[in-house]
Scaffold this motif. Structure first.
Motif, PDB file in Angstrom:
ATOM      1  N   MET A   1       0.845  -1.196   0.000  1.00  0.00           N
ATOM      2  CA  MET A   1       0.000   0.000   0.000  1.00  0.00           C
ATOM      3  C   MET A   1       0.879   1.245   0.000  1.00  0.00           C
ATOM      4  O   MET A   1       1.827   1.335   0.778  1.00  0.00           O
ATOM      5  N   THR A   2       0.597   2.165  -0.902  1.00  0.00           N
ATOM      6  CA  THR A   2       1.393   3.395  -0.979  1.00  0.00           C
ATOM      7  C   THR A   2       0.923   4.394   0.059  1.00  0.00           C
ATOM      8  O   THR A   2      -0.241   4.406   0.459  1.00  0.00           O
ATOM      9  N   ASP A   3       1.839   5.257   0.479  1.00  0.00           N
ATOM     10  CA  ASP A   3       1.497   6.306   1.433  1.00  0.00           C
ATOM     11  C   ASP A   3       0.596   7.337   0.770  1.00  0.00           C
ATOM     12  O   ASP A   3       0.726   7.608  -0.432  1.00  0.00           O
ATOM     13  N   PRO A   4      -0.312   7.939   1.525  1.00  0.00           N
ATOM     14  CA  PRO A   4      -1.164   8.989   0.946  1.00  0.00           C
ATOM     15  C   PRO A   4      -0.338  10.195   0.529  1.00  0.00           C
ATOM     16  O   PRO A   4       0.737  10.461   1.101  1.00  0.00           O
TER      17      PRO A   4
ATOM     18  N   MET B   1      -5.017  14.206  -7.590  1.00  0.00           N
ATOM     19  CA  MET B   1      -5.888  14.191  -6.420  1.00  0.00           C
ATOM     20  C   MET B   1      -6.293  15.627  -6.080  1.00  0.00           C
ATOM     21  O   MET B   1      -5.464  16.440  -5.679  1.00  0.00           O
ATOM     22  N   LEU B   2      -7.581  15.941  -6.246  1.00  0.00           N
ATOM     23  CA  LEU B   2      -8.073  17.306  -6.043  1.00  0.00           C
ATOM     24  C   LEU B   2      -9.323  17.283  -5.185  1.00  0.00           C
ATOM     25  O   LEU B   2     -10.242  16.485  -5.427  1.00  0.00           O
ATOM     26  N   THR B   3      -9.360  18.175  -4.190  1.00  0.00           N
ATOM     27  CA  THR B   3     -10.560  18.386  -3.388  1.00  0.00           C
ATOM     28  C   THR B   3     -10.897  19.866  -3.442  1.00  0.00           C
ATOM     29  O   THR B   3     -10.039  20.715  -3.158  1.00  0.00           O
ATOM     30  N   ALA B   4     -12.122  20.186  -3.847  1.00  0.00           N
ATOM     31  CA  ALA B   4     -12.560  21.581  -3.958  1.00  0.00           C
ATOM     32  C   ALA B   4     -13.422  21.942  -2.755  1.00  0.00           C
ATOM     33  O   ALA B   4     -14.360  21.213  -2.414  1.00  0.00           O
TER      34      ALA B   4
ATOM     35  N   PRO C   1      -6.965  12.045   3.794  1.00  0.00           N
ATOM     36  CA  PRO C   1      -5.749  11.253   3.990  1.00  0.00           C
ATOM     37  C   PRO C   1      -4.489  12.065   3.657  1.00  0.00           C
ATOM     38  O   PRO C   1      -4.511  12.936   2.783  1.00  0.00           O
ATOM     39  N   GLY C   2      -3.425  11.756   4.359  1.00  0.00           N
ATOM     40  CA  GLY C   2      -2.137  12.385   4.083  1.00  0.00           C
ATOM     41  C   GLY C   2      -1.862  13.583   4.971  1.00  0.00           C
ATOM     42  O   GLY C   2      -2.778  14.204   5.514  1.00  0.00           O
ATOM     43  N   PRO C   3      -0.590  13.937   5.091  1.00  0.00           N
ATOM     44  CA  PRO C   3      -0.193  15.084   5.922  1.00  0.00           C
ATOM     45  C   PRO C   3      -0.401  16.403   5.193  1.00  0.00           C
ATOM     46  O   PRO C   3      -0.239  16.491   3.976  1.00  0.00           O
ATOM     47  N   LEU C   4      -0.747  17.431   5.941  1.00  0.00           N
ATOM     48  CA  LEU C   4      -0.847  18.770   5.372  1.00  0.00           C
ATOM     49  C   LEU C   4       0.546  19.390   5.407  1.00  0.00           C
ATOM     50  O   LEU C   4       1.064  19.719   6.483  1.00  0.00           O
ATOM     51  N   LYS C   5       1.148  19.555   4.231  1.00  0.00           N
ATOM     52  CA  LYS C   5       2.531  20.015   4.145  1.00  0.00           C
ATOM     53  C   LYS C   5       2.684  21.389   3.507  1.00  0.00           C
ATOM     54  O   LYS C   5       3.771  21.960   3.539  1.00  0.00           O
ATOM     55  N   GLY C   6       1.609  21.923   2.914  1.00  0.00           N
ATOM     56  CA  GLY C   6       1.752  23.194   2.223  1.00  0.00           C
ATOM     57  C   GLY C   6       0.507  24.056   2.293  1.00  0.00           C
ATOM     58  O   GLY C   6      -0.611  23.567   2.444  1.00  0.00           O
ATOM     59  N   LEU C   7       0.726  25.361   2.184  1.00  0.00           N
ATOM     60  CA  LEU C   7      -0.353  26.351   2.121  1.00  0.00           C
ATOM     61  C   LEU C   7       0.093  27.453   1.179  1.00  0.00           C
ATOM     62  O   LEU C   7       1.187  28.016   1.331  1.00  0.00           O
TER      63      LEU C   7
END
Length: 254
Positions: free
Chosen positions: A1-4, A54-57, A79-85
């Motif tokens: 399984m790949t990381d998110p 992968m896009l979420t609006a 899923p996944g870490p928030l790394k950017g803004l």
């Protein structure tokens, strides 16, 4: 399984530079959480970018703290870490200062400057909990030079440059914060309408730039992508002017 995939929030993502940034980051393998106050434009752009990555609006008025808090919470649930803004959302109101209403002044400041503060306030704790990350604030060369009747816009962008180095000191070393200040970027073909015709630029429009052309959203997106990545890990608290050297060019009436 790949990381998110790592997640990045991009405000004002449905058009212009924001759209260009979203497209580039999707291509780079980010899970892009695209925020925009215009729900219709947001839906149109989400449909256009479907299948690209992968896009979420998420509809969000960045001047409204409750909406900002909800948008960040929504991103945190994914899923996944928030790394950017990327604080890109911005508006301009052009009017003589003697006629500029306090409401219009506040609308620009609240969107362009306070919105960036609110996103940083709510996103930084999540980013720290996820191992750190990077914030990019979209300022402008208008922070350093002006046309008439642009007081609210210039003040908001100048404030963003100062907010950038203040946040960099407060949030480091976990979260790096930098600003990008574009000059003339032709966004006419990057509006919410995917069928919009590009602006008819003249030879003189391009030739006046030391690099020989007006900028494109891709130019800004390239720099934003770099500042979000680990390879820029020694870079924080800085402003990057991307304007083909126009703010360095001496211009006198002949």
């Amino acid at each position: 399984m790949t990381d998110p995939l790592p997640k990045v929030l991009v405000t004002g993502g449905a058009r212009g530079i924001g759209r260009g940034v979203c497209e580039r980051l999707l291509d780079d393998g980010w899970h892009v959480v695209m925020l925009d106050a215009d729900a219709t434009a947001l839906e149109t752009m989400a449909e256009r970018l479907a299948g690209r990555g992968m896009l979420t609006a998420v509809a969000c008025d960045v001047a409204d703290e409750a909406q900002v808090a909800a948008a960040v919470a929504r991103a945190d649930e994914l899923p996944g870490p928030l790394k950017g803004l990327v604080n890109n959302a911005g508006i301009m109101h052009r009017q003589p200062v003697t006629e500029l209403s306090l409401a219009d002044w506040r609308r620009v400041i609240d969107t362009n400057l306070t919105g960036a503060f609110l996103l940083a306030k709510h996103a930084a704790p999540v980013m720290r909990a996820d191992g750190g990350g990077a914030i990019v604030n979209m300022a402008s060369t208008r922070a350093h030079m002006s046309e008439p009747d642009t007081e609210s816009y210039a003040a908001s962008k100048g404030g963003l440059v100062a907010l950038t180095h203040a946040l960099a000191i407060s949030l480091g070393p976990d979260v790096r914060v930098n600003a990008v200040s574009p000059g003339w970027i032709d966004v006419s073909a990057w509006r919410a309408d995917p069928d919009a015709a590009p602006e008819d630029l003249t030879h003189e429009d391009h030739a006046q730039h030391p690099a020989g052309r007006v900028g494109r959203p891709e130019d800004v997106a390239e720099l934003v992508a770099y500042l979000l990545e680990d390879r820029s890990g020694f870079v924080t608290g800085s402003e990057f002017v991307i304007d083909s050297g126009m703010t360095r060019k001496m211009i006198y009436a002949e």
